[in-house]
Design an enzyme around this catalytic site. Structure first.
Site, PDB file in Angstrom:
ATOM      1  N   GLY A   1       0.833  -1.186   0.000  1.00 43.59           N
ATOM      2  CA  GLY A   1       0.000   0.000   0.000  1.00 43.59           C
ATOM      3  C   GLY A   1       0.871   1.239   0.000  1.00 43.59           C
ATOM      4  O   GLY A   1       1.996   1.207   0.453  1.00 43.59           O
TER       5      GLY A   1
ATOM      6  N   GLY B   1       0.607   4.844   1.500  1.00 39.69           N
ATOM      7  CA  GLY B   1      -0.179   5.757   2.322  1.00 39.69           C
ATOM      8  C   GLY B   1       0.265   7.179   2.036  1.00 39.69           C
ATOM      9  O   GLY B   1       1.112   7.420   1.187  1.00 39.69           O
TER      10      GLY B   1
ATOM     11  N   GLY C   1       3.740   7.025   4.046  1.00 33.51           N
ATOM     12  CA  GLY C   1       4.778   6.024   3.873  1.00 33.51           C
ATOM     13  C   GLY C   1       4.330   4.855   3.038  1.00 33.51           C
ATOM     14  O   GLY C   1       3.154   4.698   2.740  1.00 33.51           O
TER      15      GLY C   1
ATOM     16  N   LYS D   1       7.037  -1.005   7.025  1.00 30.90           N
ATOM     17  CA  LYS D   1       6.424   0.296   6.742  1.00 30.90           C
ATOM     18  C   LYS D   1       7.471   1.392   6.878  1.00 30.90           C
ATOM     19  O   LYS D   1       8.080   1.550   7.935  1.00 30.90           O
ATOM     20  CB  LYS D   1       5.261   0.550   7.709  1.00 30.90           C
ATOM     21  CG  LYS D   1       4.596   1.914   7.543  1.00 30.90           C
ATOM     22  CD  LYS D   1       3.372   2.053   8.437  1.00 30.90           C
ATOM     23  CE  LYS D   1       2.804   3.460   8.408  1.00 30.90           C
ATOM     24  NZ  LYS D   1       1.643   3.621   9.284  1.00 30.90           N
TER      25      LYS D   1
ATOM     26  N   GLY E   1       3.871  -7.540  12.169  1.00 31.84           N
ATOM     27  CA  GLY E   1       3.206  -8.744  11.715  1.00 31.84           C
ATOM     28  C   GLY E   1       2.291  -8.462  10.530  1.00 31.84           C
ATOM     29  O   GLY E   1       1.683  -7.404  10.452  1.00 31.84           O
TER      30      GLY E   1
ATOM     31  N   GLY F   1      -6.529  -9.840   5.059  1.00 31.77           N
ATOM     32  CA  GLY F   1      -7.704  -9.004   4.923  1.00 31.77           C
ATOM     33  C   GLY F   1      -7.472  -7.680   4.244  1.00 31.77           C
ATOM     34  O   GLY F   1      -6.384  -7.384   3.772  1.00 31.77           O
TER      35      GLY F   1
ATOM     36  N   ASP G   1      -6.735   8.713  14.259  1.00 29.10           N
ATOM     37  CA  ASP G   1      -7.019   8.692  12.818  1.00 29.10           C
ATOM     38  C   ASP G   1      -7.831   7.439  12.496  1.00 29.10           C
ATOM     39  O   ASP G   1      -7.611   6.773  11.493  1.00 29.10           O
ATOM     40  CB  ASP G   1      -5.709   8.712  12.024  1.00 29.10           C
ATOM     41  CG  ASP G   1      -5.929   8.976  10.531  1.00 29.10           C
ATOM     42  OD1 ASP G   1      -6.994   9.527  10.175  1.00 29.10           O
ATOM     43  OD2 ASP G   1      -5.053   8.628   9.725  1.00 29.10           O
TER      44      ASP G   1
ATOM     45  N   ASN H   1      -8.339   2.577   8.284  1.00 26.75           N
ATOM     46  CA  ASN H   1      -7.310   2.050   9.172  1.00 26.75           C
ATOM     47  C   ASN H   1      -7.774   0.861  10.017  1.00 26.75           C
ATOM     48  O   ASN H   1      -7.235   0.599  11.089  1.00 26.75           O
ATOM     49  CB  ASN H   1      -6.748   3.169  10.055  1.00 26.75           C
ATOM     50  CG  ASN H   1      -5.829   4.093   9.260  1.00 26.75           C
ATOM     51  OD1 ASN H   1      -5.166   3.645   8.327  1.00 26.75           O
ATOM     52  ND2 ASN H   1      -5.805   5.366   9.614  1.00 26.75           N
TER      53      ASN H   1
HETATM   54  N1  LIG Z   1       0.449  -5.038   9.308  1.00 28.79           N
HETATM   55  C1  LIG Z   1      -0.094  -4.960   8.088  1.00 28.79           C
HETATM   56  N2  LIG Z   1      -0.454  -6.069   7.416  1.00 28.79           N
HETATM   57  C2  LIG Z   1      -1.021  -5.985   6.186  1.00 28.79           C
HETATM   58  N3  LIG Z   1      -1.232  -4.823   5.528  1.00 28.79           N
HETATM   59  C3  LIG Z   1      -0.883  -3.675   6.132  1.00 28.79           C
HETATM   60  C4  LIG Z   1      -0.295  -3.671   7.439  1.00 28.79           C
HETATM   61  N4  LIG Z   1      -0.048  -2.397   7.781  1.00 28.79           N
HETATM   62  C5  LIG Z   1      -0.463  -1.642   6.756  1.00 28.79           C
HETATM   63  N5  LIG Z   1      -0.965  -2.386   5.753  1.00 28.79           N
HETATM   64  C6  LIG Z   1      -1.519  -1.881   4.459  1.00 28.79           C
HETATM   65  O1  LIG Z   1      -0.831  -0.700   4.076  1.00 28.79           O
HETATM   66  C7  LIG Z   1      -1.721   0.425   4.061  1.00 28.79           C
HETATM   67  C8  LIG Z   1      -1.034   1.668   4.627  1.00 28.79           C
HETATM   68  O2  LIG Z   1      -0.694   1.433   5.980  1.00 28.79           O
HETATM   69  P1  LIG Z   1      -0.934   2.546   7.094  1.00 28.79           P
HETATM   70  O3  LIG Z   1      -2.356   2.921   7.135  1.00 28.79           O
HETATM   71  O4  LIG Z   1      -0.329   2.053   8.360  1.00 28.79           O
HETATM   72  O5  LIG Z   1      -0.013   3.686   6.512  1.00 28.79           O
HETATM   73  P2  LIG Z   1      -0.203   5.239   6.251  1.00 28.79           P
HETATM   74  O6  LIG Z   1       0.870   5.598   5.326  1.00 28.79           O
HETATM   75  O7  LIG Z   1      -0.254   5.961   7.524  1.00 28.79           O
HETATM   76  O8  LIG Z   1      -1.559   5.389   5.555  1.00 28.79           O
HETATM   77  P3  LIG Z   1      -2.536   6.670   5.586  1.00 28.79           P
HETATM   78  O9  LIG Z   1      -2.027   7.585   4.561  1.00 28.79           O
HETATM   79  O10 LIG Z   1      -3.839   6.027   5.262  1.00 28.79           O
HETATM   80  O11 LIG Z   1      -2.499   7.239   6.965  1.00 28.79           O
HETATM   81  C9  LIG Z   1      -2.910  -0.021   4.896  1.00 28.79           C
HETATM   82  O12 LIG Z   1      -4.076   0.647   4.551  1.00 28.79           O
HETATM   83  C10 LIG Z   1      -2.969  -1.511   4.603  1.00 28.79           C
HETATM   84  O13 LIG Z   1      -3.632  -1.765   3.397  1.00 28.79           O
HETATM   85 MG   LIG Z   2      -3.657   4.414   7.008  1.00 30.23          MG
HETATM   86 MG   LIG Z   3      -1.524   7.177   8.738  1.00 30.37          MG
END
Ligand SMILES: Nc1ncnc2c1ncn2[C@@H]1O[C@H](COP(=O)(O)OP(=O)(O)OP(=O)(O)O)[C@@H](O)[C@H]1O
Ligand SMILES: [Mg+2]
Ligand SMILES: [Mg+2]
Length: 295
Positions: A87, A89, A92, A108, A173, A177, A215, A220
């Site tokens: 993904g 985000g 990141g 991440k 981990g 889903g 958030d 999330n």
């Molecule tokens: N532990 C995990 N296992 C599987 N998929 C994950 C996991 N953590 C994150 N993801 C996937 O990666 C995506 C981004 O992760 P996360 O929401 O933590 O990051 P973010 O960069 O803060 O995103 P946002 O911009 O939505 O705040 C999630 O929406 C999910 O699809």
């Molecule tokens: Mg997110």
């Molecule tokens: Mg975020």
């Protein structure tokens, strides 16, 4: 990449605490390599886009910072392979990885400042007194923060297992889903009311451990086909006690911090209520709020 390449890259990283662009004499002084060799190493680093250059000197690129974190995990024998992106985000990228014990996990990277700093306000509570923050520092800080929150919450609350952290990267981990946002709950063979209350109870446990997500929304929360859910994405989480202390330090009245807590918690709950309303769940915000904060 050779050991010397990493050495030059690490010296540039360290020197970025003092320089926006690290000048050549500094690199010579710190690496104790001669200029010719350094120029050769810099050429390699530049080829891989791990550094940027200007007439003032050199600096680490976002990719270079990613490479340093990844290299640290590999050297420690934690990661054996990195796979595709899971993904992207706002803050990141998330990658599939394989741990040395053959277990799947995710990596991440926190990359603040790569996009704009619109979420800056949320980070203010712990970045407030640090002037001249670089993206490097800010990204590392948010990764440390997310890792700390996960460590405090796992496994009591349904969150990913924190495994390792280095620089701006965390390993956690891997969850099965998809985001709630992308799932049609009616297609799943689950009790939606039970799911709603299951999530609310996790929020309550989180609150009892001293945290508000900050958030929380259908973006999330991950859910698998059996209806098992996990709450993710914690860099902006609000530590209730810390907030209290901070406000007290600023000589505010004790009552005032409650306003913030209430504001953030209610905003999270509003997001959940809005989402679940589409599925016929009609709960009252104040009642749910009260249920969470009372013992
Ligand atoms: N532990 C995990 N296992 C599987 N998929 C994950 C996991 N953590 C994150 N993801 C996937 O990666 C995506 C981004 O992760 P996360 O929401 O933590 O990051 P973010 O960069 O803060 O995103 P946002 O911009 O939505 O705040 C999630 O929406 C999910 O699809
Ligand atoms: Mg997110
Ligand atoms: Mg975020």
């Amino acid at each position: 990449m050779k050991e010397e390449d990493w050495r030059v890259l690490k010296i540039i990283e360290i020197s970025m605490r003092y320089y926006e662009w690290v000048p050549m004499p500094e690199i010579i002084k710190k690496t104790k390599l001669d200029k010719k060799e350094i120029l050769y190493r810099l050429k390699i680093l530049d080829k891989f886009k791990l550094i940027n250059r200007s007439s003032y000197g050199y600096r680490l690129s976002h990719r270079g910072y990613d490479a340093l974190a990844l290299n640290a995990f590999v050297k420690k024998g934690i990661i054996t392979a990195i796979g595709g992106k899971l993904g992207v985000g706002k803050e990141g990228d998330v990658y599939n990885i394989l741990l040395s014990n053959n277990r799947e996990a995710v990596l991440k990277f926190h990359n603040l400042g790569r996009t704009c700093f619109t979420r800056g306000k949320r980070y203010r509570s712990y970045l407030a007194d640090k002037r001249h923050i670089s993206w490097l520092y800010a990204s590392r800080l948010t990764a440390e923060k997310e890792f700390e929150v996960l460590t405090d919450l796992f496994p009591i609350v349904k969150v990913p297992e924190p495994i390792e952290q280095n620089r701006h990267a965390i390993i956690m981990g891997k969850l099965k889903g998809d985001e709630l946002k992308r799932v049609d709950l009616k297609q799943l063979d689950i009790d939606i009311n039970k799911l709603f209350w299951g999530i609310i109870n996790e929020v309550k446990k989180m609150y009892e451990l001293g945290y508000i997500h900050g958030d929380l929304s259908e973006f999330n929360i991950l859910i698998d086909e059996d209806g098992n859910f996990t709450i993710i994405d914690f860099p902006q989480a609000i530590k209730i006690k810390e907030d209290k202390d901070e406000k007290l330090k600023l000589n505010k009245l004790p009552g005032e911090f409650k306003v913030d807590i209430e504001f953030y918690l209610k905003r999270d709950l509003e997001n959940l209520l809005r989402y679940f309303k589409k599925y016929g769940i009609n709960e009252n915000l104040d009642a749910i709020y009260k249920y969470i904060v009372e013992k």
